[in-house]
Design an enzyme around this catalytic site. Sequence first.
Site, PDB file in Angstrom:
ATOM      1  N   CYS A 136      33.262  -1.149  45.695  1.00  0.00           N
ATOM      2  CA  CYS A 136      32.210  -2.013  45.170  1.00  0.00           C
ATOM      3  C   CYS A 136      31.505  -2.775  46.295  1.00  0.00           C
ATOM      4  O   CYS A 136      30.644  -2.208  46.961  1.00  0.00           O
ATOM      5  CB  CYS A 136      32.770  -2.933  44.085  1.00  0.00           C
ATOM      6  N   HIS A 140      34.833   0.497  40.510  1.00  0.00           N
ATOM      7  CA  HIS A 140      36.186   0.079  40.920  1.00  0.00           C
ATOM      8  C   HIS A 140      37.207   1.145  40.513  1.00  0.00           C
ATOM      9  O   HIS A 140      37.780   1.061  39.416  1.00  0.00           O
ATOM     10  CB  HIS A 140      36.544  -1.249  40.234  1.00  0.00           C
ATOM     11  N   GLU A 153      40.137   1.494  41.331  1.00  0.00           N
ATOM     12  CA  GLU A 153      41.486   0.934  41.156  1.00  0.00           C
ATOM     13  C   GLU A 153      41.775   0.582  39.698  1.00  0.00           C
ATOM     14  O   GLU A 153      42.932   0.543  39.285  1.00  0.00           O
ATOM     15  CB  GLU A 153      41.690  -0.291  42.061  1.00  0.00           C
TER      16      GLU A 153
HETATM   17  N1  GLN Z   1      29.161  -8.963  44.810  1.00  0.00           N
HETATM   18  C1  GLN Z   1      28.778  -7.616  44.566  1.00  0.00           C
HETATM   19  C2  GLN Z   1      27.889  -7.479  43.340  1.00  0.00           C
HETATM   20  O1  GLN Z   1      27.887  -8.338  42.508  1.00  0.00           O
HETATM   21  C3  GLN Z   1      29.993  -6.733  44.441  1.00  0.00           C
HETATM   22  C4  GLN Z   1      30.836  -7.060  43.262  1.00  0.00           C
HETATM   23  C5  GLN Z   1      32.235  -6.504  43.369  1.00  0.00           C
HETATM   24  O2  GLN Z   1      32.695  -6.141  44.434  1.00  0.00           O
HETATM   25  N2  GLN Z   1      32.930  -6.470  42.263  1.00  0.00           N
HETATM   26  O3  GLN Z   1      27.212  -6.494  43.177  1.00  0.00           O
END
Ligand code: GLN
Length: 596
Positions: free
Chosen positions: A411, A542, A544
């Site tokens: 992410c 994600h 995970e």
């Molecule tokens: N801060 C980033 C976004 O909002 C990544 C979010 C995250 O890693 N869950 O897009």
Amino acid sequence: MKKKTPKTKKGALAGKTSKKRAPHKYIFVIGGVMSGVGKGIASSSIGTLLSAKGFQVNLVKVDPYLNVDAGTMNPTEHGEVFVLNSGLETDQDMGNYERFLNRDLTDADYMTSGMVYKAVIDRERALGYGGKCVEAIPHIRDEVMRRFEHAAKVNKSDISIIEIGGTVGDYQNIMFIEAARTLKIRRPQDVAFIMVSYLPVPSKLGEMKTRPTQNAVHQLASYGVNTDIIIARAEIPLDQKRKEKIATACNILPERVISAPDIKSIYDVPINFEHDHLGDILMETLHMPARKTTASFQAWKKMARGIKNNTKHEVHIGVVGKYFNTGDFILSDSYISVLEAIKFSAYAAGVKAVIHTVNARDFEGKNPNYASFDKYNGIIVPGGFGESGIEGKLNVIRHARENKIPYFGLCYGMQLMTIEFARNVLGLKGAQTAEINPRAPHLVIDIMPDQKKKVAEGNYGASMRLGVYPAKLGKGTIAEAAYGAQAVKERHRHRYEVSPKYVDQLRKGGLVFSGTSPDGVLMEIAELPREQHPFFLGTQFHPELLARPLSPHPLFTAFMKAAKDRTKIIVSKSADDAMAANIPGGISIEKELFAE
Ligand code: GLN
């Protein structure tokens, strides 16, 4: 949540059952003495055990806080936010439930006080109570009971295991205990109460003390709820003498006091419970005929044995994050799904993972010292928010790219990898994400228009792209090879995306978008070709969140295999050297999480 709440019929939970189906059973798991002793793992493990006996089981987490969901909570305070397929942002325990049940959970399986109160208040505003005075009892209690029943229905389950958050004696969870008590009164044969309690061994005494547990059981009794089974969490096993002491004081048979000492792997807990006949005891308590575990339990046992990874082949993984400053415990909670995903894939790759936390801030400034990185076989930059540690993370990513150290970005880790590539390969000076500087010259990561609107309105709750979305994979890519598929579904939680304005430029510069949304607009996976780098890959989603012990995530496994290959390159440096290395800001958390 928005759905109209159906009227709770009088006696809806009064044990009406058809002839064909056995009555539904409820097991409530309540904490005694203090929080954080493993109620979630105990509940999950009971789920695994009863599933292994061939029952359809559902697990429900009740969180007593007033937040409507877990989306607005800080991970350093509350641990990881776990996102379901639907996009509901929930407690990290839901991750344990999914990992232990090996299936996806639904919105019906999670509730907070906020959710319950909101539903009742919304209904009151909509004149849903016919002019009556709306009160905690019966209205809040009945809404809780309706949700218990709804979860059972949605899951078509035989047995519901409901974990009530907090500890006996909390003010906040009292309405949930009251709902459970009412259920027990209405259908005495179908409800069981388990207390997961803590037994301290004060170092000065060197002796296990049972009094706090006795008090907790008595306090629960003062609410009208009798404990049927006690799971005695402690550093060491419970001896027979104390078992009997607790049993006598708490009005239960000694075999219903289950010893649950600290163990090295949480995946052994269902096996230990079976060994202590917890399944049979539950059947007896719930007036059900005893059942043997099915052959499917063998797969769990095999995994539980394997995951302890007795192999000597260590692979050192640096996890670069920022939620490290409050100690190891918070670390393991903030990134629990990432750490578990590594563990499952380490087993799949035939290696033992040794995790090193790397504080991104130690790599900020002009000339960071990367000496410690020579020892890492792989680097992960997990999800994150905000500015702190960003430049350090970008430096680390550059180092991994230039030195061909396997890199896996999750992410934020993918967004930063794209920024690093834009800055240092494409030469786009000042490439940035709008999250940090919306006026930066090159917003290679930008906010999508619908999210922009929500944030402008100050509506941060659920203002992200949340939940499961499909992605198509590019032919001949590392991602496609790892998945062995051309289309996948993964869970998201982010506000920002790779800006469509820069996609062509990034592609021309050599970054491969090996996963995109089916319409090709959103970039879901970025990677460098295999010929250039053994594994330099990031996902906008994600992975995970979908890694399970019985089905490790293919991308984590591909990453661990690449990291394993690197151990062959670093032959001159022994694993011991790596452990003894002066890792800036780093500590090995191997003992807590990955010990044999
Ligand atoms: N801060 C980033 C976004 O909002 C990544 C979010 C995250 O890693 N869950 O897009």
